[in-house]
Design a protein around this motif. Structure first.
Motif, short mmCIF file in Angstrom:
data_model
loop_
_atom_site.label_atom_id
_atom_site.label_comp_id
_atom_site.label_asym_id
_atom_site.label_seq_id
_atom_site.Cartn_x
_atom_site.Cartn_y
_atom_site.Cartn_z
N LEU A 121 10.02 10.92 -11.19
CA LEU A 121 8.56 10.84 -11.32
C LEU A 121 8.02 9.64 -10.56
N LEU A 122 8.73 8.52 -10.66
CA LEU A 122 8.33 7.34 -9.91
C LEU A 122 8.40 7.60 -8.41
N ALA A 123 9.46 8.28 -7.99
CA ALA A 123 9.60 8.61 -6.57
C ALA A 123 8.46 9.49 -6.09
N ALA A 124 8.08 10.47 -6.93
CA ALA A 124 6.97 11.35 -6.56
C ALA A 124 5.67 10.56 -6.40
N MET A 125 5.44 9.60 -7.27
CA MET A 125 4.25 8.76 -7.17
C MET A 125 4.23 7.97 -5.87
N SER A 126 5.40 7.54 -5.43
CA SER A 126 5.47 6.75 -4.19
C SER A 126 5.10 7.59 -2.97
N PHE A 127 5.20 8.91 -3.08
CA PHE A 127 4.78 9.79 -2.00
C PHE A 127 3.30 10.18 -2.14
N ILE A 128 2.86 10.29 -3.39
CA ILE A 128 1.48 10.70 -3.63
C ILE A 128 0.48 9.65 -3.15
N VAL A 129 0.71 8.39 -3.53
CA VAL A 129 -0.27 7.33 -3.27
C VAL A 129 -0.60 7.16 -1.79
N MET A 132 4.87 -0.18 3.51
CA MET A 132 5.84 -1.26 3.43
C MET A 132 5.88 -1.86 2.03
N ASP A 133 4.72 -2.09 1.44
CA ASP A 133 4.68 -2.65 0.09
C ASP A 133 5.31 -1.70 -0.93
N ILE A 134 5.01 -0.41 -0.79
CA ILE A 134 5.61 0.58 -1.70
C ILE A 134 7.12 0.64 -1.50
N ALA A 135 7.56 0.54 -0.26
CA ALA A 135 9.00 0.57 0.04
C ALA A 135 9.72 -0.60 -0.64
N ILE A 136 9.09 -1.75 -0.66
CA ILE A 136 9.69 -2.91 -1.33
C ILE A 136 9.83 -2.65 -2.82
N VAL A 137 8.78 -2.08 -3.42
CA VAL A 137 8.84 -1.74 -4.85
C VAL A 137 9.96 -0.75 -5.13
N LEU A 138 10.10 0.26 -4.27
CA LEU A 138 11.13 1.28 -4.47
C LEU A 138 12.54 0.70 -4.39
N ILE A 139 12.76 -0.18 -3.44
CA ILE A 139 14.08 -0.81 -3.31
C ILE A 139 14.39 -1.64 -4.56
N PHE A 164 12.52 -2.16 14.39
CA PHE A 164 12.77 -1.70 15.76
C PHE A 164 11.49 -1.34 16.51
N GLY A 165 10.36 -1.69 15.95
CA GLY A 165 9.10 -1.46 16.65
C GLY A 165 8.64 -0.02 16.70
N LYS A 166 9.16 0.82 15.80
CA LYS A 166 8.74 2.22 15.72
C LYS A 166 8.30 2.49 14.28
N PRO A 167 7.08 2.07 13.93
CA PRO A 167 6.61 2.11 12.53
C PRO A 167 6.70 3.51 11.91
N ILE A 168 7.15 3.52 10.67
CA ILE A 168 7.23 4.76 9.89
C ILE A 168 6.48 4.52 8.58
N ASP A 169 5.63 5.46 8.19
CA ASP A 169 4.93 5.32 6.92
C ASP A 169 5.42 6.38 5.93
N LEU A 170 4.89 6.33 4.73
CA LEU A 170 5.28 7.26 3.68
C LEU A 170 4.21 8.33 3.46
N VAL A 171 3.47 8.64 4.51
CA VAL A 171 2.45 9.67 4.44
C VAL A 171 3.07 11.02 4.82
N PHE A 172 3.00 11.98 3.90
CA PHE A 172 3.59 13.29 4.12
C PHE A 172 2.50 14.36 4.14
N GLU A 173 2.88 15.55 4.54
CA GLU A 173 1.97 16.67 4.49
C GLU A 173 1.65 17.00 3.03
N PRO A 174 0.42 17.42 2.73
CA PRO A 174 0.05 17.71 1.34
C PRO A 174 1.00 18.69 0.65
N LEU A 175 1.43 19.73 1.36
CA LEU A 175 2.32 20.72 0.75
C LEU A 175 3.66 20.09 0.38
N GLU A 176 4.12 19.14 1.18
CA GLU A 176 5.36 18.45 0.86
C GLU A 176 5.23 17.68 -0.45
#
Length: 269
Positions: free
Chosen positions: A42-50, A71-78, A209-221
């Protein structure tokens, strides 16, 4: 990422419960372990929703803000993932090893391996399976292009299934031996590793590595992950399972797979 999570908690766990249920009328498992894993999902799902909701509600905000949020959410998850390991392996390990005394000291008349040998074999097998998965995934990508399948369906369903084939077979085999605790640990634990460890590591690596990745997913995902977590929580709450619950999990996976298959390319970024 989302494909691995959905596949593990719906396809793998569903197939395991079905296979075990066809052999044993009712199977039981450690409620504490299952409930803890379900809560962490459930916590993991919230990290994708926000971050996803943030991105769609405020589309004009700078990309940098989404990256900082991720990045801030990733720190919390770790941190949460590390604390969950501490909880399970140290402070409350007695809750997760209640059945340890029931496990046999040998399997099929053969003594159990020493830890060093077991870890070595596991490491070697992991490398070989990863290599074979990469070969299979590469082949699937070419085949999917020829079949004109949308990228989201390929990534969430096809590649996730093939890439996690080893976990799928192991979870099903142990469930057929009436070891549902281990089967659930494989399915739910793998999903938690992806959501709480792998995803944050990818965010950190992207920044490094200079290739930013975020935690934004498609709504259906995101919807698929939330629905999957909800269904698994319903299965895990009573400490028992039967073949019908396995069918239910597989049905949800099939419905989501159909939705991804018919998702037109024009609605995706």
């Amino acid at each position: 990422l989302t494909g691995s999570i959905i596949g593990n908690i719906l396809l793998v766990l569903g197939a395991s419960i079905l296979a075990g249920g066809l052999k044993f009328k009712t199977q039981t498992f450690n409620t504490t372990r299952a409930s803890t894993g379900a809560s962490m999902l459930l916590l993991a799902a919230m990290s994708f929703i926000v971050p996803t909701v943030y991105s769609y509600l405020l589309p004009d905000k700078a990309t940098a803000r989404r990256l900082d949020l991720s990045m801030d959410i990733a720190i919390v998850l770790i941190v949460i993932y590390t604390l969950s390991l501490l909880f399970e392996l140290h402070t409350h390990k007695q809750l997760f090893s209640a059945r340890a005394e029931a496990l046999p000291h040998d399997v099929g008349g053969h003594p159990l391996w020493m830890p060093g040998k077991a870890v070595g074999v596991l490491a070697g097998a992991t490398v070989l399976v990863a290599w074979m998965s990469e070969i299979l995934v590469g082949s699937v990508e070419h085949a999917s292009q020829a079949m004109h399948l949308n990228e989201l369906f390929v990534g969430v369903i096809i590649i996730a299934v093939i890439g996690n084939a080893a976990e799928h077979s192991t979870a099903i085999l142990v469930a057929m031996k009436n070891q549902m605790d281990l089967s659930i640990s494989i399915a739910v634990g793998s999903s938690l590793q992806i959501a709480l460890f792998v995803a944050p590591v990818l965010v950190f690596a992207g920044r490094l590595f200079g290739k930013p990745i975020d935690l934004v997913f498609e709504p259906l995902e995101v919807i698929a992950v939330v629905l999957s977590v909800f269904v698994v929580n319903q299965v895990a709450h009573d400490g028992e399972c039967n073949w019908l619950e396995g069918v239910q999990l597989l049905s949800v996976y099939l419905i989501l797979g159909i939705a991804f298959y018919f998702l037109p390319e024009l609605v995706m970024h």
